[in-house]
Write a protein that holds these residues in place. Structure first.
Motif, PDB file in Angstrom:
ATOM      1  N   PHE A   1      43.698 -55.449   6.613  1.00 38.91           N
ATOM      2  CA  PHE A   1      43.254 -54.091   6.311  1.00 38.91           C
ATOM      3  C   PHE A   1      42.610 -54.007   4.924  1.00 38.91           C
ATOM      4  O   PHE A   1      41.750 -53.155   4.688  1.00 38.91           O
ATOM      5  CB  PHE A   1      44.428 -53.106   6.421  1.00 38.91           C
ATOM      6  CG  PHE A   1      45.405 -53.156   5.278  1.00 38.91           C
ATOM      7  CD1 PHE A   1      45.284 -52.292   4.205  1.00 38.91           C
ATOM      8  CD2 PHE A   1      46.442 -54.073   5.274  1.00 38.91           C
ATOM      9  CE1 PHE A   1      46.180 -52.331   3.152  1.00 38.91           C
ATOM     10  CE2 PHE A   1      47.352 -54.119   4.235  1.00 38.91           C
ATOM     11  CZ  PHE A   1      47.219 -53.254   3.156  1.00 38.91           C
ATOM     12  N   MET A   2      43.004 -54.889   4.002  1.00 36.83           N
ATOM     13  CA  MET A   2      42.367 -54.921   2.686  1.00 36.83           C
ATOM     14  C   MET A   2      40.957 -55.481   2.786  1.00 36.83           C
ATOM     15  O   MET A   2      40.051 -55.035   2.057  1.00 36.83           O
ATOM     16  CB  MET A   2      43.196 -55.757   1.713  1.00 36.83           C
ATOM     17  CG  MET A   2      44.500 -55.124   1.295  1.00 36.83           C
ATOM     18  SD  MET A   2      45.322 -56.074  -0.011  1.00 36.83           S
ATOM     19  CE  MET A   2      46.836 -55.142  -0.195  1.00 36.83           C
ATOM     20  N   GLN A   3      40.766 -56.445   3.657  1.00 34.29           N
ATOM     21  CA  GLN A   3      39.413 -56.975   3.859  1.00 34.29           C
ATOM     22  C   GLN A   3      38.476 -55.900   4.385  1.00 34.29           C
ATOM     23  O   GLN A   3      37.329 -55.791   3.951  1.00 34.29           O
ATOM     24  CB  GLN A   3      39.462 -58.150   4.842  1.00 34.29           C
ATOM     25  CG  GLN A   3      40.199 -59.371   4.311  1.00 34.29           C
ATOM     26  CD  GLN A   3      40.237 -60.491   5.332  1.00 34.29           C
ATOM     27  OE1 GLN A   3      39.847 -60.320   6.483  1.00 34.29           O
ATOM     28  NE2 GLN A   3      40.732 -61.642   4.912  1.00 34.29           N
ATOM     29  N   ILE A   4      38.995 -55.082   5.311  1.00 31.85           N
ATOM     30  CA  ILE A   4      38.176 -53.994   5.856  1.00 31.85           C
ATOM     31  C   ILE A   4      37.846 -52.972   4.773  1.00 31.85           C
ATOM     32  O   ILE A   4      36.729 -52.424   4.718  1.00 31.85           O
ATOM     33  CB  ILE A   4      38.918 -53.316   7.025  1.00 31.85           C
ATOM     34  CG1 ILE A   4      39.120 -54.327   8.162  1.00 31.85           C
ATOM     35  CG2 ILE A   4      38.158 -52.086   7.518  1.00 31.85           C
ATOM     36  CD1 ILE A   4      39.952 -53.807   9.303  1.00 31.85           C
ATOM     37  N   ALA A   5      38.790 -52.732   3.863  1.00 35.82           N
ATOM     38  CA  ALA A   5      38.586 -51.761   2.782  1.00 35.82           C
ATOM     39  C   ALA A   5      37.790 -52.337   1.621  1.00 35.82           C
ATOM     40  O   ALA A   5      37.488 -51.622   0.663  1.00 35.82           O
ATOM     41  CB  ALA A   5      39.933 -51.253   2.275  1.00 35.82           C
ATOM     42  N   GLY A   6      37.445 -53.622   1.665  1.00 29.76           N
ATOM     43  CA  GLY A   6      36.665 -54.241   0.609  1.00 29.76           C
ATOM     44  C   GLY A   6      37.471 -54.706  -0.585  1.00 29.76           C
ATOM     45  O   GLY A   6      36.916 -54.925  -1.667  1.00 29.76           O
ATOM     46  N   ILE A   7      38.782 -54.874  -0.432  1.00 31.71           N
ATOM     47  CA  ILE A   7      39.644 -55.357  -1.519  1.00 31.71           C
ATOM     48  C   ILE A   7      39.699 -56.872  -1.448  1.00 31.71           C
ATOM     49  O   ILE A   7      40.170 -57.448  -0.452  1.00 31.71           O
ATOM     50  CB  ILE A   7      41.058 -54.757  -1.402  1.00 31.71           C
ATOM     51  CG1 ILE A   7      40.997 -53.222  -1.450  1.00 31.71           C
ATOM     52  CG2 ILE A   7      41.962 -55.281  -2.512  1.00 31.71           C
ATOM     53  CD1 ILE A   7      42.341 -52.544  -1.203  1.00 31.71           C
ATOM     54  N   ALA A   8      39.197 -57.541  -2.475  1.00 33.53           N
ATOM     55  CA  ALA A   8      39.081 -58.997  -2.442  1.00 33.53           C
ATOM     56  C   ALA A   8      40.304 -59.713  -2.998  1.00 33.53           C
ATOM     57  O   ALA A   8      40.581 -60.853  -2.601  1.00 33.53           O
ATOM     58  CB  ALA A   8      37.834 -59.443  -3.218  1.00 33.53           C
ATOM     59  N   ASP A   9      41.030 -59.094  -3.911  1.00 30.91           N
ATOM     60  CA  ASP A   9      42.179 -59.743  -4.551  1.00 30.91           C
ATOM     61  C   ASP A   9      43.455 -58.995  -4.203  1.00 30.91           C
ATOM     62  O   ASP A   9      43.486 -57.762  -4.095  1.00 30.91           O
ATOM     63  CB  ASP A   9      42.005 -59.768  -6.075  1.00 30.91           C
ATOM     64  CG  ASP A   9      40.787 -60.585  -6.489  1.00 30.91           C
ATOM     65  OD1 ASP A   9      40.529 -61.611  -5.835  1.00 30.91           O
ATOM     66  OD2 ASP A   9      40.093 -60.159  -7.442  1.00 30.91           O
TER      67      ASP A   9
END
Length: 370
Positions: free
Chosen positions: A95-103
């Motif tokens: 879900f972080m990848q979908i939200a654009g969170i890389a770290d």
């Protein structure tokens, strides 16, 4: 002494019967779906045991157990999402990848370790409970003010989670694939989770019984009934309340941590005001001053909600609130108290035994001839 030994063996027999029902009968007669559903209800039962200790014995109307339930649940959920990402070879959950969170966020980092996760489930909610308890009980906040404050904490916690993109926002965390290396899509592992929840419930009940029937349990009841007298005897009621409040928080955290792999999702809707009140309703219906009443009440209410909400989705919440008002207003001892009330009325209806006939020698006046 004989009565104490008899009571002890009755307790052992009760735990043995409960173990047989949970570990042998339930897996044999229930389908995998129903068994998993019962595991969810057992998690609610664990929360209820802590509420029974804090509210039933300590007189603290804890309307914010969703906070501690949510802390344990989100800590476990973060670890499971990190583990799933590592299995896929990713650095952040899906879900972080979908939200654009890389770290990976900094507060997620410690929960990459299973040991730290377990320690966090135990110590973070209890630490929060200690801090809150000291601030509340030392200032002698109690009654309705304590209830409103605890409910406000649950509402604030749910609102905070909704605004956090790194915890899934209003959607929460879901789609877990593994649990400490075990595949969650395997029915055998789902059954193992049920056994873990059942064992945790039995352990929690045993610990609570020990607390209730110890010297501390007597002090807790004394604080509930006559707080000023306890203070006059040299005890600090704040410390006595704090222990019960912290233990209840620990039980709620453990229940939340088990709820996540059993149900497969945790969201702000599971930790706010409505779930906190639902926990309390089950305890009130079962009988908050008893040991097993909160467990049976919580499981019964959860079962009713699951089954009746399908037929009456919009009316169940109102029926739940009405049920809580009726029980608290007219049956404060809950269903567990109805049996004691029936026995009391039956005993009261029995005719008094006739007076024994006076002894003939005592009835003869002094000096009278025989």
């Amino acid at each position: 002494m004989k009565q104490f030994v008899s009571t002890r063996w009755q307790v052992y027999a009760g735990f043995a019967i409960a173990a047989v029902l949970l570990f042998a009968v339930a897996p044999a007669v229930l389908s995998d779906f129903r068994l998993n559903l019962l595991g969810k209800f057992l998690c609610f039962g664990i929360v209820a045991v802590g509420i029974g200790l804090a509210w039933g014995r300590g007189g603290m109307l804890v309307l914010g157990q969703g906070v501690f339930f949510g802390l344990g649940a989100y800590i476990m959920a973060m670890h499971l999402k990190i583990s799933d990402a590592e299995l896929r070879g990713d650095t952040v959950p899906d879900f972080m990848q979908i939200a654009g969170i890389a770290d990976l966020p900094g507060y997620w980092q410690p929960f990459t370790s299973p040991v730290v996760t377990i320690l966090g489930i135990i110590f973070i909610p209890t630490g929060v409970a200690v801090v809150l308890g000291l601030g509340i009980f030392k200032r002698r906040v109690k009654g309705a003010y304590f209830a409103i404050l605890s409910q406000a904490l649950a509402a604030a916690f749910a609102i905070l989670l909704v605004g956090q993109q790194t915890t899934g926002g209003s959607n929460g965390l879901n789609r877990f694939r593994s649990f400490f290396g075990l595949a969650l899509n395997d029915p055998a592992n789902k059954r193992l989770l049920f056994f873990i929840a059942a064992a945790a419930l039995l352990i929690v009940v045993a610990v609570t019984r020990q607390l209730m029937y110890s010297r501390y349990g007597e002090l807790l009841v004394a604080v509930r009934d006559q707080e000023e007298r306890v203070r006059f005897l040299g005890y600090d009621p704040a410390n006595i309340k704090l222990v019960a409040y912290t233990v209840a928080a620990l039980f709620a955290s453990i229940a939340g941590a088990l709820f996540v792999p059993v149900v497969g999702i945790i969201s702000p809707a599971d930790v706010g005001i409505v779930p906190s009140i639902a926990f309390l309703i089950g305890v009130a219906i079962g009988g908050r001053t008893t040991l097993l009443g909160p467990v049976l009440g919580a499981i019964g209410v959860a079962w009713a909600q699951t089954n009746l909400s399908e037929s009456f989705p919009s009316g169940w919440v109102y029926a739940q609130g009405l049920l809580f008002i009726v029980v608290v207003g007219f049956f404060p001892a809950g269903l567990a108290g109805l049996g004691a009330l029936a026995r009391w009325r039956r005993k009261r209806a029995e005719p008094d035994p006739p007076d024994p006939e006076p002894d003939k020698a005592e009835a003869t006046p002094v000096g009278a001839s025989s």
